[in-house]
Design a protein around this motif. Structure first.
Motif, PDB file in Angstrom:
ATOM      1  N   ALA A 226       0.810  -1.214   0.000  1.00  0.00           N
ATOM      2  CA  ALA A 226       0.000   0.000   0.000  1.00  0.00           C
ATOM      3  C   ALA A 226       0.847   1.268   0.000  1.00  0.00           C
ATOM      4  O   ALA A 226       0.310   2.361  -0.167  1.00  0.00           O
ATOM      5  N   ALA A 227       2.177   1.133   0.195  1.00  0.00           N
ATOM      6  CA  ALA A 227       3.051   2.302   0.256  1.00  0.00           C
ATOM      7  C   ALA A 227       3.461   2.745  -1.139  1.00  0.00           C
ATOM      8  O   ALA A 227       3.266   2.033  -2.137  1.00  0.00           O
ATOM      9  N   GLN A 228       4.063   3.939  -1.213  1.00  0.00           N
ATOM     10  CA  GLN A 228       4.583   4.464  -2.463  1.00  0.00           C
ATOM     11  C   GLN A 228       5.888   3.751  -2.826  1.00  0.00           C
ATOM     12  O   GLN A 228       6.524   3.110  -1.981  1.00  0.00           O
ATOM     13  N   PRO A 229       6.322   3.833  -4.090  1.00  0.00           N
ATOM     14  CA  PRO A 229       7.540   3.106  -4.512  1.00  0.00           C
ATOM     15  C   PRO A 229       8.790   3.471  -3.713  1.00  0.00           C
ATOM     16  O   PRO A 229       9.630   2.609  -3.446  1.00  0.00           O
ATOM     17  N   GLY A 230       8.939   4.757  -3.337  1.00  0.00           N
ATOM     18  CA  GLY A 230      10.124   5.157  -2.576  1.00  0.00           C
ATOM     19  C   GLY A 230      10.257   4.426  -1.260  1.00  0.00           C
ATOM     20  O   GLY A 230      11.294   3.800  -0.983  1.00  0.00           O
ATOM     21  N   PRO A 231       9.260   4.466  -0.384  1.00  0.00           N
ATOM     22  CA  PRO A 231       9.340   3.696   0.866  1.00  0.00           C
ATOM     23  C   PRO A 231       9.465   2.191   0.637  1.00  0.00           C
ATOM     24  O   PRO A 231      10.095   1.493   1.436  1.00  0.00           O
ATOM     25  N   ARG A 232       8.880   1.687  -0.437  1.00  0.00           N
ATOM     26  CA  ARG A 232       9.049   0.252  -0.739  1.00  0.00           C
ATOM     27  C   ARG A 232      10.519  -0.080  -0.975  1.00  0.00           C
ATOM     28  O   ARG A 232      11.049  -1.043  -0.435  1.00  0.00           O
ATOM     29  N   LEU A 233      11.176   0.734  -1.812  1.00  0.00           N
ATOM     30  CA  LEU A 233      12.595   0.492  -2.095  1.00  0.00           C
ATOM     31  C   LEU A 233      13.430   0.652  -0.835  1.00  0.00           C
ATOM     32  O   LEU A 233      14.359  -0.141  -0.593  1.00  0.00           O
ATOM     33  N   ALA A 234      13.147   1.650  -0.019  1.00  0.00           N
ATOM     34  CA  ALA A 234      13.901   1.859   1.217  1.00  0.00           C
ATOM     35  C   ALA A 234      13.791   0.648   2.138  1.00  0.00           C
ATOM     36  O   ALA A 234      14.773   0.252   2.787  1.00  0.00           O
ATOM     37  N   ALA A 235      12.610   0.040   2.214  1.00  0.00           N
ATOM     38  CA  ALA A 235      12.435  -1.151   3.053  1.00  0.00           C
ATOM     39  C   ALA A 235      13.266  -2.319   2.535  1.00  0.00           C
ATOM     40  O   ALA A 235      13.863  -3.075   3.316  1.00  0.00           O
ATOM     41  N   LEU A 236      13.337  -2.489   1.218  1.00  0.00           N
ATOM     42  CA  LEU A 236      14.138  -3.578   0.647  1.00  0.00           C
ATOM     43  C   LEU A 236      15.625  -3.334   0.854  1.00  0.00           C
ATOM     44  O   LEU A 236      16.388  -4.267   1.117  1.00  0.00           O
ATOM     45  N   VAL A 237      16.074  -2.085   0.723  1.00  0.00           N
ATOM     46  CA  VAL A 237      17.487  -1.768   0.947  1.00  0.00           C
ATOM     47  C   VAL A 237      17.866  -2.031   2.403  1.00  0.00           C
ATOM     48  O   VAL A 237      18.931  -2.582   2.693  1.00  0.00           O
ATOM     49  N   ALA A 238      16.994  -1.642   3.341  1.00  0.00           N
ATOM     50  CA  ALA A 238      17.260  -1.916   4.754  1.00  0.00           C
ATOM     51  C   ALA A 238      17.348  -3.415   5.011  1.00  0.00           C
ATOM     52  O   ALA A 238      18.173  -3.875   5.809  1.00  0.00           O
ATOM     53  N   ALA A 239      16.521  -4.190   4.339  1.00  0.00           N
ATOM     54  CA  ALA A 239      16.581  -5.649   4.490  1.00  0.00           C
ATOM     55  C   ALA A 239      17.882  -6.197   3.912  1.00  0.00           C
ATOM     56  O   ALA A 239      18.486  -7.107   4.489  1.00  0.00           O
ATOM     57  N   TRP A 240      18.320  -5.659   2.777  1.00  0.00           N
ATOM     58  CA  TRP A 240      19.569  -6.120   2.157  1.00  0.00           C
ATOM     59  C   TRP A 240      20.762  -5.901   3.080  1.00  0.00           C
ATOM     60  O   TRP A 240      21.665  -6.727   3.140  1.00  0.00           O
ATOM     61  N   ARG A 241      20.761  -4.819   3.825  1.00  0.00           N
ATOM     62  CA  ARG A 241      21.878  -4.537   4.735  1.00  0.00           C
ATOM     63  C   ARG A 241      21.964  -5.558   5.856  1.00  0.00           C
ATOM     64  O   ARG A 241      23.022  -5.709   6.476  1.00  0.00           O
ATOM     65  N   ARG A 242      20.886  -6.256   6.149  1.00  0.00           N
ATOM     66  CA  ARG A 242      20.882  -7.241   7.240  1.00  0.00           C
ATOM     67  C   ARG A 242      21.126  -8.669   6.760  1.00  0.00           C
ATOM     68  O   ARG A 242      21.290  -9.564   7.589  1.00  0.00           O
ATOM     69  N   MET A 243      21.132  -8.909   5.473  1.00  0.00           N
ATOM     70  CA  MET A 243      21.228 -10.281   4.969  1.00  0.00           C
ATOM     71  C   MET A 243      22.636 -10.819   5.194  1.00  0.00           C
ATOM     72  O   MET A 243      23.610 -10.229   4.731  1.00  0.00           O
ATOM     73  N   ASP A 244      22.763 -11.924   5.902  1.00  0.00           N
ATOM     74  CA  ASP A 244      24.073 -12.493   6.203  1.00  0.00           C
ATOM     75  C   ASP A 244      24.354 -13.787   5.444  1.00  0.00           C
ATOM     76  O   ASP A 244      25.409 -14.386   5.612  1.00  0.00           O
TER      77      ASP A 244
END
Length: 639
Positions: A226-244
């Motif tokens: 339901a969010a706009q594309p910008g916040p969607r991308l920010a959420a995925l980038v934050a997840a990528w930083r945690r992937m080990d």
């Protein structure tokens, strides 16, 4: 091992405080332990866990030299190692310097010694791996990563839609089987590796979860859509930083499984740190080769190349250089602003065509997606999304309780221009036929104004499971509940509507299943902080200076004192000096010697020889005897 520790301690005693501090800088895990003497330091430096950890910081050339020294059983020389590796003296000295800075190898006269090593056994045999050429760069130009970023955001949205509408099975032990990943990848028309990345991003961002061995969107996934594309991308980038997890393109790795200790965080961080916003790499293949040589324990060629593909797909790198979003991630800054600036707003309108399709350029807004998913079927999901309107999709919208006018009003509200007449004809034609059949409970009844239509239905063999029978010329009784009767009639091509006991249309809604999120993983916190450079320097000075008696460094007394201190950690410094002086001068000295459990004997001796931890001496009673240095408990002048 004791002999190796003694040899390393002897070499460390010949170093200055600055050189010992440099070793501790590379071996901070050792510096954080309890160290009283240089021998304690040598023992910790040869600890297998510490050795394996510091070997992971070596480049390929240093690993090759370490492997050659170990292969020659610590009896090789500079010339023999250079001959085995076919390298020059300068190349050897550079690599050997890296080993000495980490106390992994050191000179013993003309010979070369090294600690016990495991990784060195996998080093190149017969040659020194040359350093790859420096990657070529150019001035960075403005290259927009919008296409790659939009593709990733849209791909995760497609994955959530597939999990919501179709099955995506998970193992009961956790993870997703490779066969299942390949099946879904074919359905979404993407490579397996791309789907794995989407799946891992969605799992790390809490967008999907496992419920009864099936992957389903979570409530966080609904909010993300339901969010706009910008916040969607920010959420995925934050997840990528945690992937080990570590990408392994050559292995059939199941998704959604945690593989601790796989250096995934180090790999991703190391790749991102090599990119710059001012200069761009002309060939990322050259960068991959250099990273694999500089740190082979972390950067193998295939995994590093896969991570570069990840940063490009998320819009962190474009054209071989960092984007503003990549700079924010690298410096642990706020990613919401650059992500919002990168991604355009969601598309609010669709272009309806005369071929019964609706085309959306860019990412559709949640409202647009909801309308099109209700009235049409998603047909293409490449550069532009394409929905197709059909009789079945219109009937689905009418089944939800909408009238023909309401369906057309919704489509007009999201259309860039006036709706084509062919679409309006299609909607009204389906609406005219919609509801000719009505179903009520008997278990349920089927009613129609046309008796011939009911006779046709009764004769259908495909509807035999309903056990239909006439209650009246225009009423049939069904043995199945309303929902099952409706479903059976629709499978046969009819378009019935459901009525409740009050003769009102039943609004049919599909229950959307949701899975609980597994919970966001938090960064690991350490109980103790590492020692800083000043503390390391102070520790090095203390270790070195306490091992040096007041006699001059390099004299026979100093050399004897260092060896005795290395072999006995009980005696005080003044006692070590007294015993070393007696050994050099041949003077008398009184010692207390541990000859058994809780028993010490006193001897007045004249030391004559010291070899491999054993002190030979002439005793006062005229006999000669050997004393182990480690058993001496006290040294004093006679009388």
């Amino acid at each position: 091992m004791p002999r190796r520790i003694n040899a390393l301690a002897t070499w460390l005693l010949r170093l200055g405080p600055d050189e010992v501090a440099a070793i501790l800088t590379h071996r901070r895990d050792v510096a954080d332990r309890y160290l009283r003497t240089v021998k304690d330091l040598a023992a910790q430096l040869t600890d297998s866990d510490s050795v394996h950890a510091v070997e992971d910081t070596l480049d390929q050339g240093a690993l090759d030299v370490l492997g050659a020294i170990v292969a020659q059983n610590n009896s090789g020389t500079v010339d023999t190692v250079c001959a085995e590796l076919h390298c020059t003296t300068e190349e050897f000295e550079r690599a050997f310097g890296e080993l000495k800075q980490r106390a992994l190898a050191w000179p013993e006269g003309s010979r070369l010694a090294a600690v016990n090593s495991v990784r060195a056994n996998g080093a190149a045999q017969g040659q020194l791996t040359p350093r790859p050429k420096k990657p070529a760069t150019r001035k960075a130009s403005a290259v927009s990563p919008i296409v790659a970023a939009m593709s990733t955001v849209d791909g995760v949205a497609r994955l959530l839609a597939h999990c919501d509408q179709d099955t995506f099975d998970a193992r009961h032990t956790g993870g997703v089987a490779t066969v299942e990943i390949r099946r879904v990848a074919r359905a979404l028309r993407v490579p397996d590796g791309v789907l794995r990345l989407w799946l891992e991003l969605a799992a790390e961002a809490q967008l999907v979860g496992v419920e009864r061995s099936r992957l389903l969107p979570t409530k966080q996934g609904d909010a993300w859509l339901a969010a706009q594309p910008g916040p969607r991308l920010a959420a995925l980038v934050a997840a990528w930083r945690r992937m080990d997890w570590r990408p392994e393109p050559d292995l059939a790795r199941a998704a959604l499984r945690d593989y601790p200790g796989s250096n995934g965080l180090l790999l991703r961080r190391g790749v991102l740190e090599r990119f710059s916003a001012r200069e761009a790499f002309t060939d990322v293949g050259e960068l991959v080769a250099e990273l694999a040589w500089e740190l082979p324990a972390v950067h193998d060629v295939r995994a590093t190349a896969a991570v570069i593909g990840e940063v490009e797909s998320l819009g962190l790198v474009a054209g071989g250089a960092l984007t503003p979003l990549g700079v924010a991630v690298l410096h642990d800054g706020d990613v919401d602003t650059p992500a919002g600036e990168l991604m355009p707003p969601a598309t609010e309108k669709a272009a309806f065509q005369t071929d019964m399709t609706a085309v959306v350029n860019g990412l559709p807004s949640p409202e647009l997606s909801a309308t099109l998913n209700l009235v049409a079927d998603l047909e293409d999901n490449d550069a532009a999304r394409v929905w197709r309107i059909s009789a079945g999709s219109v009937r689905r919208a009418l089944d939800s309780g909408l009238s023909a006018d309401e369906v057309l009003a919704r489509l007009s509200a999201v259309s860039e221009a006036a709706l084509p007449q062919v679409i309006e004809y299609q909607v009204r034609d389906v609406a005219r036929r919609h509801g000719q059949l009505t179903v009520t409970d008997v278990a349920s009844c089927v009613r129609a104004a046309d008796p011939l239509l009911l006779q046709e239905i009764v004769k259908s063999k495909r509807l035999a499971s309903l056990k239909l029978r006439f209650l009246a010329p225009t009423v049939l009784a069904s043995a199945r509940p309303t929902a099952e009767t409706l479903d059976a009639l629709r499978r046969c091509g009819y378009a019935p509507t459901g009525l409740d006991a009050g003769e009102k249309a039943v609004l049919e809604t599909v229950t959307r299943l949701r899975a609980p999120a597994r919970g966001e993983r938090r960064p690991q916190r350490w109980w103790r902080a590492e020692m800083d450079d000043l503390e390391l320097t102070q520790l090095a000075i203390r270790l070195v200076e306490q091992e040096r008696p007041s006699v001059g460094r390099g004299t026979p007394r100093a050399n004897a004192a260092r060896m005795l201190r290395d072999q006995n950690v009980v005696l005080r410094d003044e006692e070590v000096v007294l015993l070393s002086s007696a050994l050099v001068d041949g003077s008398r000295v009184e010692i207390k010697y541990a000859s058994g459990p809780r028993r010490t004997d006193t001897h007045v001796i004249v030391p004559t020889k010291h070899l491999e931890g054993v002190l030979s001496a002439d005793c006062e009673d005229g006999t000669s005897r050997d004393f182990e240095i480690g058993h001496v408990r006290k040294v004093a002048l006679p009388g």
